[in-house]
Structures are given as C-alpha cells and as structure tokens.
Design a protein around this motif. Sequence first.
Motif: not given
Lengths: 364, 249
Positions: A228-234, A340-341, A343, B4, B7-8, B11-12, B15, B184, B186-187
């Motif tokens: 799970l990415r932190a950005a996805d679990f937002s 977070v790592d 990635e 990080a 990267v976020i 990704v954002y 999306l 959501n 993405t989860t």
Amino acid sequence: MTDNDNTNGSAGVPGEEPADGAETRRPRVIGTPPPAESHRLLSTDTPETDGDPYAAGPYPGMAHERSEERIRSGVRWAALFFVIAFLGSVAFVAGYVIFQVGDLWQTKWSNMALGGSLTVILLAIASGMTMWVRRVMPHYDVVDERHPLPSEQPEKQDFGKFFMAGAKESGFTRYPLLRRTLMLAMAPLGLLPLVLLRDLGPLPEKKLRHTDWKKGTKLVVDGTGEPLRAADFSSPGGIITVVPEGKEHDLDSIAKSTVLLIKLRPEELELTEEQMNWTYDGIIAYSKICTHVGCPAALYEQSTHRILCPCHQSTFDARKAAKVTFGPAARPLPMLPITVDAEGYLVAQSDFHEPVGPSFWERG
Amino acid sequence: MLLALAVIGVVYAALSPETGRAEATVSASVKDVTEGKRLFDQSCASCHGLNAEGTKTGPSLIGVGAAAVDFQVGTGRMPAANPGAQMPRKRPVFDDQQTKALAAYVASLGGGPAIPSKEQVDPATGDAALGQSLFITNCAQCHNFAGGGGALTGGKKAPDLHETTPSHIYSAMITGPQAMPVFNDTTVTPEQKRAIIAYIVETREEPNPGGFGLDRLGPVSEGLVGWVVGLGLIVAAAVWITAKQREND
C-alpha cells in the motif's frame, strides 16, 4: 348431582348409583373399562371389602372433594389429548412416507413433519396425563415424616466389628510386606499425570513479545497481499487491515501481527512527539488484537474516532494513541511505528515497542 | 523523506487526471443541476446551509460527491427525520430523477466520487472469493460476516446489508457515510469493491434452512436460543403442573 351431602368426607362422590356395598369389587386392571354397573373411577365409602386395608384409597378421609361433573370433564379432556397423540402417530408415519429425504429443502420438510408430529404426540400425552392428575385423581395434603439419617448406635458398632473382622481375615494387618508393596504401587499413580505435562510443549520463551514486523517490512493488505502506498491510502476516515509482507498466509503470524491502519487528518492526532514519529501523514497503525482478551478490535467509527472491541465493548480513541476510553481493557492498543520507503510504500520502522494482545503471566 | 514526497507528488499527478475525468462525467446536464439546486434549497439547506457549506446541525457537502448523495438520499437516510445518533434507512422521499438532480447539484459544488456505473457494481462479474477475504477483514467486524449488521458505540449501529443495492454498497464504501470508514478506490480498487459486492450478494442467496435465520450466527447460537426459549417453556409448564391446587379444586 349432589355435592354437599358427602357425609364422611372421603374422596368418593356419591353418584347416581346406589351404594354398591353388596357387590364384590374386582381389582381394576389398567387399560380395562370400569365395571359396567358403575361409572366411578375411585373407590368410595365401601370399607366392607374383605381384608383389603386400602379399599377406601391410600389416605381415606383426607382427599379434597371434586364434583363428579368436573371429574367427567377431566376424563373427556384427557381422552381427547390421548386421541390427538394417536393421530400424531398416524401423522408421523404418513409424514415419513410423504416427505422423502433428498436435497436440503426436501430434507427440511421431512424433518419438520417428523419432528412436528413427534412434538404433538409427546405434548398431547403429557397434557392428557396432566389433565388426568389434576382433574381426575384424588387430591390430598399428606405429610410424611422423615426418619433420622444416622444409624442406631448398636448398628454402627456391629458394622465396625464386621469390617475389622473382614480386614483381619484379608491379611492386610497381618502381612506388612503385602501392605507396603501395595502402597508403593499406588503412590506414584497420582503423580503420573505430572509427567504428561511435558506434552504441553516448550515454554513460549520470547514469542509473545515479538511479532513478524521488522524494520522495512512492507504493510500489505490482508486478503489481496498487495502493498500500500501512503499516497493511495489518502482519504481521511479510511481504514484497512494489513499484515507483514511474506506472512499473508501464515495464520500463526497474522494472529499476532495483524494491524488496523487508519487514516486521519494529521491535525486530528493528539500524540507525544515520539508517537507522532511513528505515524506518517495522519496514517496511524494499531495492533488489531484487543489488550483485554485478544479479540480483533476493529470497529472503527470515523465520526467519533473510536475503535470498539465487539467482545466486551472496550473502546479506544484512535486520535490519542488508542487510549482506553471505556471498557475492561487495561492498556491502549500497541502502535506499530510506520513510515514510507523510497517508492512511497508504507513500511514498518520496527516491531511493536511492547507485547501485543492480552496480558500474560510473565509480561510484567 | 524528500524523495518519498517527490514520489507521492508524481503518483498524485498521475492519478489526478483520471479522477478529474470521472467527475466530469457526473456533472450531467445543466437542467439537472438547476433542478437539484431547487430541491436542495427546499429540503436540505436548513441543515447543510444555503450553499451546502454546512451548519451546526449538518456537515458541509462540498466535495462529498454524487455517490454520497445517491447513497444518503437513495436509501432514505436523508432528508433526516430528526437528528440523533443514527440516521436510519427509511422510505426515500425523492424519486430516482430527483435524487439524480440533487446528486448533480452537489457534484457541481466541488467534485467528489461519482455514482458507480451498473457494470462497475455487477455482482455477477465480481470474484466472490476475493470479496470474502476482504469483507471478513475489513467489513465483517461491524456488519457481521453475512451482512447482518451489529451495534456500535453511543446508540449507533452498523446496518444490515440484506436489502442494500450493489450501487449503494459501492457508494457507501467510497464515501463512508455516518460512522463508516472510507475505502477509497486506491486502497480498495473498483474491481475489489465489485468482488466485495459479489460476496455480499452471493451470501444473501445461500440457502439458510432451519428455523429462524439469526443472521447465520450458526448452530451454537441457534442452539443457545433453543435452550433458553425451550427450557423456559418447559419450566413454565412444570410450574403450572405442580402448582398447588386450590383446597377444594
């Protein structure tokens, strides 16, 4: 019917028949009809039956009286119930024939028919008997005195002598070798189960203090195994159950390591600075195992930020490091330090800083 | 950390256009929005504010999306009859067309999740086995493993899912109504949501023979009820049979 001229107060009711003193009373046999000349079911005031001390019932003169009418209605009710029980038996056989056992639903109807008719049979027999007892049989108030429990002194002495004579004859007192070897044989028998305790397995050692979370272990979704990415679990108010990567199918591991991941707005958190470092952008990870007796505590209400354990209603505040706000839990749910790592995937910083789950003997 | 964040950000960025497109399809016709605004002013504005900005009695609806409106209004929870711990499911006040108009109006205020398409929530195409493993770890704690519902704190409850339509299940997951957490896309991806819906619908259709359903709590619990009720009746019968008879009965 004459209810009030019962002169001797016996169970019997003077019926329309004349007193049958002259007749010789044959003993009644269960299931046979009453003598044709009398409709009475109870022996009445006929003490002259030769030699039979119970001719007037077991407690002559003590029964409360009942009207003949009431007795007759009781008889009819009881008979009705017995007929219903008979019809229930017919229905049972019919049900067995009609409803054949096959798939689930046919079996259900068969069960219903057999069980239902059996219920009717037993209930009707019981109801009929109850009617019989309450409406037909005579009704007494009788006191039976209890005899004293201890035996008489001479009886006790006699038994003591008899016992000792037997013991002497068996040789138990005479041959010490026999007596002692028997005791030798018997004594360890009680201790044998202690040896079997070893089969309970090795001691838990440190296993209760550690889980499979290590520095850098990815949090993967329980059920899909996806990281799970932190950005996805937002989305604030979001939850998801996560387990350590590589242990998705290891139930022994998940039993200790399972974690409830919650996303809050970072400003909603009320944590110490150290605890704040264990969260990431409002994402906070709690052990899912209740600290009371170890049920999965995961009923998260996003409107109140409460985590509720369904077993004993222990309630934890997700904003305040799972502080116990209600219920029997003694400690907050342990927090898993996360980050977070490179990635952007959520990973553990380390293992939990305290043992998860309920208290145990050596926990301290 | 910087990396990080970078990267976020990427990704954002990747999306966002997608979600933007999804919202664009919702915004429907201008006519719907105008009609929705009219209905909103009549039935919703007293609690949620004239511009849906929220008041003391109702939260802001800016950005909650069409899915939230579809769930709340479509299941009759809104308009609320009276404020309380739980807004119960009841007969919807508005018909489908009016609900759609309200949803279009609220979506026009600030995006948010769209009403799912029919195909997106079709239980026939969902993987019920995957749905079960997600349901039992993330939904069953409140809704019971067979969707029977259960109690929460302070008079709230998680409703049963026996009657809920696939579309409303989807909307509830994505918007998190009342005390329910948000899942959501993405989860829990749309496909996984469809799997969860497939599990809920298939579980409903499983035969459940033998007496009262008790939300499939199983033979132990049913047996307990049998014991308590059955023994109660037996005790009552015993009391009746052995009751002291009246003196001259």
